[in-house]
Write a protein that holds these residues in place. Structure first.
Motif, PDB file in Angstrom:
ATOM      1  N   PRO A   1       1.165  -1.367   0.094  1.00 52.75           N
ATOM      2  CA  PRO A   1      -0.018   0.091   0.052  1.00 52.75           C
ATOM      3  C   PRO A   1       0.660   1.973   0.264  1.00 52.75           C
ATOM      4  O   PRO A   1       1.728   1.487   0.575  1.00 52.75           O
ATOM      5  CB  PRO A   1      -1.077  -0.396   1.743  1.00 52.75           C
ATOM      6  N   CYS A   2       0.519   2.064  -0.635  1.00 55.47           N
ATOM      7  CA  CYS A   2       1.368   3.224  -0.922  1.00 55.47           C
ATOM      8  C   CYS A   2       0.569   4.896  -0.705  1.00 55.47           C
ATOM      9  O   CYS A   2      -0.938   4.087  -0.924  1.00 55.47           O
ATOM     10  CB  CYS A   2       1.528   3.507  -2.255  1.00 55.47           C
ATOM     11  N   PHE A   3       0.273   5.734  -0.297  1.00 53.57           N
ATOM     12  CA  PHE A   3      -0.102   7.137  -0.336  1.00 53.57           C
ATOM     13  C   PHE A   3       0.149   7.841  -0.660  1.00 53.57           C
ATOM     14  O   PHE A   3       2.006   8.769   0.256  1.00 53.57           O
ATOM     15  CB  PHE A   3      -0.218   6.496   1.620  1.00 53.57           C
ATOM     16  N   ARG A   4       0.284   8.433  -1.277  1.00 52.93           N
ATOM     17  CA  ARG A   4       0.080  10.189  -1.754  1.00 52.93           C
ATOM     18  C   ARG A   4      -0.930  10.544  -1.541  1.00 52.93           C
ATOM     19  O   ARG A   4      -2.048  11.137  -2.524  1.00 52.93           O
ATOM     20  CB  ARG A   4       1.177   9.780  -2.563  1.00 52.93           C
ATOM     21  N   ASP A   5      -1.131  12.522  -1.237  1.00 55.39           N
ATOM     22  CA  ASP A   5      -1.704  13.357  -1.322  1.00 55.39           C
ATOM     23  C   ASP A   5      -1.820  13.941  -2.864  1.00 55.39           C
ATOM     24  O   ASP A   5      -1.366  14.940  -2.488  1.00 55.39           O
ATOM     25  CB  ASP A   5      -1.365  14.025  -0.176  1.00 55.39           C
ATOM     26  N   GLU A   6      -2.511  13.166  -3.886  1.00 55.43           N
ATOM     27  CA  GLU A   6      -2.185  13.970  -4.609  1.00 55.43           C
ATOM     28  C   GLU A   6      -3.708  13.674  -5.378  1.00 55.43           C
ATOM     29  O   GLU A   6      -4.285  13.589  -4.593  1.00 55.43           O
ATOM     30  CB  GLU A   6      -1.853  12.638  -5.623  1.00 55.43           C
ATOM     31  N   ASP A   7      -3.881  15.708  -6.461  1.00 57.75           N
ATOM     32  CA  ASP A   7      -4.760  15.781  -7.481  1.00 57.75           C
ATOM     33  C   ASP A   7      -5.545  14.843  -7.619  1.00 57.75           C
ATOM     34  O   ASP A   7      -4.482  13.609  -8.939  1.00 57.75           O
ATOM     35  CB  ASP A   7      -4.999  16.581  -8.290  1.00 57.75           C
ATOM     36  N   PRO A   8      -6.718  14.021  -7.459  1.00 56.86           N
ATOM     37  CA  PRO A   8      -6.947  12.892  -8.293  1.00 56.86           C
ATOM     38  C   PRO A   8      -7.055  13.103 -10.732  1.00 56.86           C
ATOM     39  O   PRO A   8      -7.587  13.632 -10.891  1.00 56.86           O
ATOM     40  CB  PRO A   8      -8.365  12.808  -7.636  1.00 56.86           C
TER      41      PRO A   8
ATOM     42  N   ALA B   1      -7.841  10.163 -13.859  1.00 56.36           N
ATOM     43  CA  ALA B   1      -9.279   9.209 -14.013  1.00 56.36           C
ATOM     44  C   ALA B   1      -8.236   7.483 -14.296  1.00 56.36           C
ATOM     45  O   ALA B   1      -8.900   7.064 -13.052  1.00 56.36           O
ATOM     46  CB  ALA B   1      -9.752   8.981 -14.934  1.00 56.36           C
ATOM     47  N   ASP B   2      -7.001   7.611 -13.992  1.00 52.87           N
ATOM     48  CA  ASP B   2      -6.284   6.819 -13.868  1.00 52.87           C
ATOM     49  C   ASP B   2      -5.129   6.856 -11.964  1.00 52.87           C
ATOM     50  O   ASP B   2      -4.596   6.089 -12.221  1.00 52.87           O
ATOM     51  CB  ASP B   2      -5.151   6.516 -15.108  1.00 52.87           C
ATOM     52  N   ARG B   3      -5.850   7.493 -11.083  1.00 56.15           N
ATOM     53  CA  ARG B   3      -4.729   7.614  -9.834  1.00 56.15           C
ATOM     54  C   ARG B   3      -6.170   7.572  -8.823  1.00 56.15           C
ATOM     55  O   ARG B   3      -6.480   9.296  -8.874  1.00 56.15           O
ATOM     56  CB  ARG B   3      -3.789   8.957 -10.476  1.00 56.15           C
ATOM     57  N   SER B   4      -5.679   7.360  -8.012  1.00 54.49           N
ATOM     58  CA  SER B   4      -6.365   7.728  -6.807  1.00 54.49           C
ATOM     59  C   SER B   4      -5.460   8.734  -5.743  1.00 54.49           C
ATOM     60  O   SER B   4      -4.145   8.954  -6.196  1.00 54.49           O
ATOM     61  CB  SER B   4      -6.349   6.141  -6.005  1.00 54.49           C
ATOM     62  N   PRO B   5      -6.360   9.616  -5.609  1.00 54.41           N
ATOM     63  CA  PRO B   5      -6.353  10.758  -4.601  1.00 54.41           C
ATOM     64  C   PRO B   5      -5.802  10.464  -3.254  1.00 54.41           C
ATOM     65  O   PRO B   5      -4.762  11.170  -2.489  1.00 54.41           O
ATOM     66  CB  PRO B   5      -7.586  11.425  -4.456  1.00 54.41           C
ATOM     67  N   THR B   6      -5.619   9.117  -3.280  1.00 51.59           N
ATOM     68  CA  THR B   6      -5.186   9.126  -1.285  1.00 51.59           C
ATOM     69  C   THR B   6      -3.890   7.639  -1.259  1.00 51.59           C
ATOM     70  O   THR B   6      -2.737   7.913  -1.195  1.00 51.59           O
ATOM     71  CB  THR B   6      -6.035   9.013  -0.330  1.00 51.59           C
ATOM     72  N   ASP B   7      -4.700   6.559  -1.702  1.00 55.26           N
ATOM     73  CA  ASP B   7      -3.761   5.463  -1.584  1.00 55.26           C
ATOM     74  C   ASP B   7      -3.778   4.746  -3.013  1.00 55.26           C
ATOM     75  O   ASP B   7      -4.441   4.527  -3.206  1.00 55.26           O
ATOM     76  CB  ASP B   7      -4.176   4.702  -0.420  1.00 55.26           C
ATOM     77  N   PHE B   8      -3.047   3.862  -2.887  1.00 53.43           N
ATOM     78  CA  PHE B   8      -3.502   2.529  -3.835  1.00 53.43           C
ATOM     79  C   PHE B   8      -2.169   1.806  -3.688  1.00 53.43           C
ATOM     80  O   PHE B   8      -1.100   1.533  -2.664  1.00 53.43           O
ATOM     81  CB  PHE B   8      -2.705   3.878  -5.198  1.00 53.43           C
ATOM     82  N   TYR B   9      -2.051   0.431  -4.634  1.00 49.95           N
ATOM     83  CA  TYR B   9      -1.194  -0.596  -3.753  1.00 49.95           C
ATOM     84  C   TYR B   9      -0.684  -0.732  -5.734  1.00 49.95           C
ATOM     85  O   TYR B   9      -0.865  -0.618  -6.664  1.00 49.95           O
ATOM     86  CB  TYR B   9      -2.755  -2.113  -3.643  1.00 49.95           C
ATOM     87  N   GLN B  10       1.200  -1.282  -5.365  1.00 48.17           N
ATOM     88  CA  GLN B  10       1.572  -1.533  -6.238  1.00 48.17           C
ATOM     89  C   GLN B  10       2.230  -3.293  -6.191  1.00 48.17           C
ATOM     90  O   GLN B  10       2.685  -3.062  -4.954  1.00 48.17           O
ATOM     91  CB  GLN B  10       2.977  -0.416  -6.487  1.00 48.17           C
ATOM     92  N   LEU B  11       2.948  -3.815  -7.224  1.00 49.81           N
ATOM     93  CA  LEU B  11       3.472  -4.885  -6.850  1.00 49.81           C
ATOM     94  C   LEU B  11       4.671  -4.668  -7.142  1.00 49.81           C
ATOM     95  O   LEU B  11       5.470  -3.593  -7.302  1.00 49.81           O
ATOM     96  CB  LEU B  11       3.680  -5.457  -8.448  1.00 49.81           C
TER      97      LEU B  11
END
Length: 592
Positions: A218-225, A227-237
């Motif tokens: 799990p990764c956490f970034r305070d970003e502007d949303p 369509a292909d990016r979550s504004p809070t958290d996402f998962y990566q291999l």
């Protein structure tokens, strides 16, 4: 018999005819056919048709059922008439006659429909996400996600990787986005951060002597949303390997990603050879460092054909240093109607228009038409046509200026041309590696240097390059994997030598004390024998989005935030109580 079910709603078939069974699930829909009540009963696994007629002892209760009530049914499996078999359902050969039914829970009137795939306001869908997830398409997306992650783990284990978990609460680190900060109760005035990525930890795992690491992180970034990016958290291999070069990373991850694509979308071909395209060429040819290669159009520089020409807008522009004119070829686009359409597209993008030339049959052979053709003359238009390898019925569109100012529009125009003219093959996955990223970029506003990609990357040429080359000419061992216009993987060979790291950060304006303050733990580790190492991270959400043929990442995330980074279902972010604030030594200041 089990309290709630003997079978799931996807198990029963003709071999069960005559059996007494028990099912539990949701009432998907109720149909009254001449006094006989038919119900589609749904659970996680599928659907079974159950029915009751006036002779059934459960008929009166069945009459009261409404959509999304949860029921438990006892009944007898019966074969459907041949003409009534539903070949789309595994249970389509049978139906269940209801002998007894129990209502386990009822449902209020639904704020959004479960049946069908109707387009509904996103805010409503997110507020009632638990209902939205009952819809077949979204339910399938989540199951696809689960299976993809399971397959990834299996493939990584088979490739000799070991899975380790890294901390969720850590120190703040500048990695290209804003941190989510967590105040410390035990250390008033100090803050932890949620990790933007396990970057430093996975490098430390290599220093610790483990050879191949991965995790579904799990990764956490305070970003502007987007369509292909979550504004809070996402998962990566997330993966890292010791004693490797760039080619080793490619050779390791390529078969894993190819295998996933072929396993879950075998009908959609994946290109066998994944080309290596330099960052510089990607921006020139496609206007993007995540190009969509399903579209065969490549842009080209055509500045010399306009320098000193009768088209004064481009001729004058080219007198300024750092400017150029690029052409976007448009095979089969050679009509006034299409050219006017693209001109209108450019105006919607905020441009006054977009110059064009198209070629058609004339009295004396091939004829160039359009405003630009008249201004620059037949000799120059013919040179342009030959350079772009165009012919009768084709067109070309032109943009000029400093590349950084028009590349994004050029990229969108290229995509629009490819899609509109049917040149883009939408039934394939086209991958390519983007390599040779510049280590540094210069801000057009301030003129200051900063890292353009990953600050922990090894510069090509090592310390010698940092000391002898112009900063903007230094390339890094950095790479991205693009697929169908999305960045899917990002990675690098790491900088594992303290003296090179200090120099790399010095060029970007960081003092030795600042580097020690922000990355002291990793720098210290590197002084105790660090192996050459590198790795990459694959965006799980984007990977599943591609496999599911979705265009919004929220369609493959179980509980996504909205565009304003709000959880409409549970009410986050929420205000902290005065007691919580006092305990953390915090006070809210009114921004007004």
């Amino acid at each position: 018999m089990h309290l709630y079910r003997s079978h799931t709603c996807n198990e029963l078939n003709a071999s069960n005819v005559g059996e007494s069974i028990r099912l539990s699930g949701w009432v998907h829909r109720v149909r009254d056919h001449g006094g006989i009540l038919f119900i589609d009963l749904r659970d996680h696994y599928g659907m079974t048709q159950i029915l009751a007629d006036p002779d059934s002892p459960a008929f009166k209760l069945v009459e009261t059922l409404r959509a999304e009530w949860v029921v438990c049914v006892d009944g007898k499996v019966m074969a459907r008439e041949t003409s009534l078999i539903n070949t789309k359902l595994p249970s389509g050969e049978i139906e269940v006659f209801i002998e007894k039914i129990e209502v386990l829970s009822t449902s209020e009137d639904l704020p959004l429909p479960i049946f069908g795939d109707l387009d509904y306001p996103e805010e409503t869908r997110l507020k009632y996400r638990f209902l939205d997830l009952r819809r077949e398409k979204l339910h399938q997306n989540m199951m696809l996600r689960s299976k993809v992650i399971n397959s990834i783990r299996s493939r990584m284990n088979s490739s000799g990787f070991d899975e380790f978990q890294t901390p969720i609460i850590t120190a703040s680190s500048p990695e290209g986005a804003r941190d989510f900060l967590v105040p410390s109760r035990l250390h008033p005035g100090k803050f932890y951060a949620l990790p933007q990525a396990p970057q430093q930890f996975k490098q430390l795992i290599m220093v610790a002597g483990f050879d191949k690491y991965f995790q579904i992180a799990p990764c956490f970034r305070d970003e502007d949303p987007r369509a292909d990016r979550s504004p809070t958290d996402f998962y990566q291999l997330d993966m890292e390997m010791s004693f490797v070069e760039q080619e080793d990373i490619f050779n390791t991850i390529e078969p894993i990603i190819k295998g996933i694509m072929q396993e879950f979308r075998p009908e959609k071909p994946t290109n066998n050879v994944w080309p290596r395209i330099s960052y510089k060429d990607a921006l020139l040819w496609y206007g993007s460092d995540k190009p969509d290669l399903r579209n065969p159009i490549k842009m080209q520089i055509v500045s010399e054909h306009f320098r000193g020409s009768g088209f004064k807008i481009f001729a004058n522009l080219l007198e300024n240093e750092g400017t150029e004119v690029r052409a976007i070829p448009a095979p089969t686009g050679g009509s006034r109607k299409f050219c006017d359409r693209m001109n209108h597209f450019a105006q919607k993008e905020g441009l006054p228009g977009m110059g064009y030339i198209f070629w058609r049959a004339g009295e004396d052979g091939l004829e160039a038409a359009g405003p630009l053709a008249k201004n620059i003359g037949s000799e120059r238009t013919e040179e342009i046509r030959k350079q772009l390898d165009l012919d009768e019925g084709d067109a070309a569109f032109f943009l000029g200026g400093r590349p950084a100012q028009f590349e994004a529009v050029a990229a969108r125009a290229r995509n629009e041309i490819g899609n509109t003219l049917g040149l883009t093959n939408n039934n394939s996955f086209e991958f390519c590696w983007i390599v040779d990223f510049p280590m540094y970029e210069k801000s057009e506003e301030s003129g200051e240097l900063d890292f353009s990609h990953n600050p922990f990357s090894m510069p090509q040429g090592g310390l010698n390059a940092l000391e002898s080359q112009e900063a903007t000419e230094i390339l890094g061992y950095q790479y991205d994997l693009a697929c169908n216009g999305y960045e899917l993987i990002s990675g690098a060979i790491r900088n594992h030598k303290p003296e090179i790291m200090y120099k790399a950060f010095e060029i970007a304006g960081y003092s030795k004390s600042e580097v020690d303050g922000q990355f002291g733990g990793m720098i210290n580790a590197f002084t105790y024998g660090a192996p050459p190492h590198g790795g990459c991270a694959t965006g799980i959400d984007r990977l599943v989005m591609l496999l599911a043929d979705e265009t919004s990442i929220r369609e493959v995330i179980m509980f996504p935030m909205n565009q304003r980074a709000e959880d409409l279902m549970l009410g986050g972010p929420s205000e902290a109580s005065n007691e919580q604030l006092r305990e953390l030594g915090l006070r809210i200041i009114d921004p007004s």
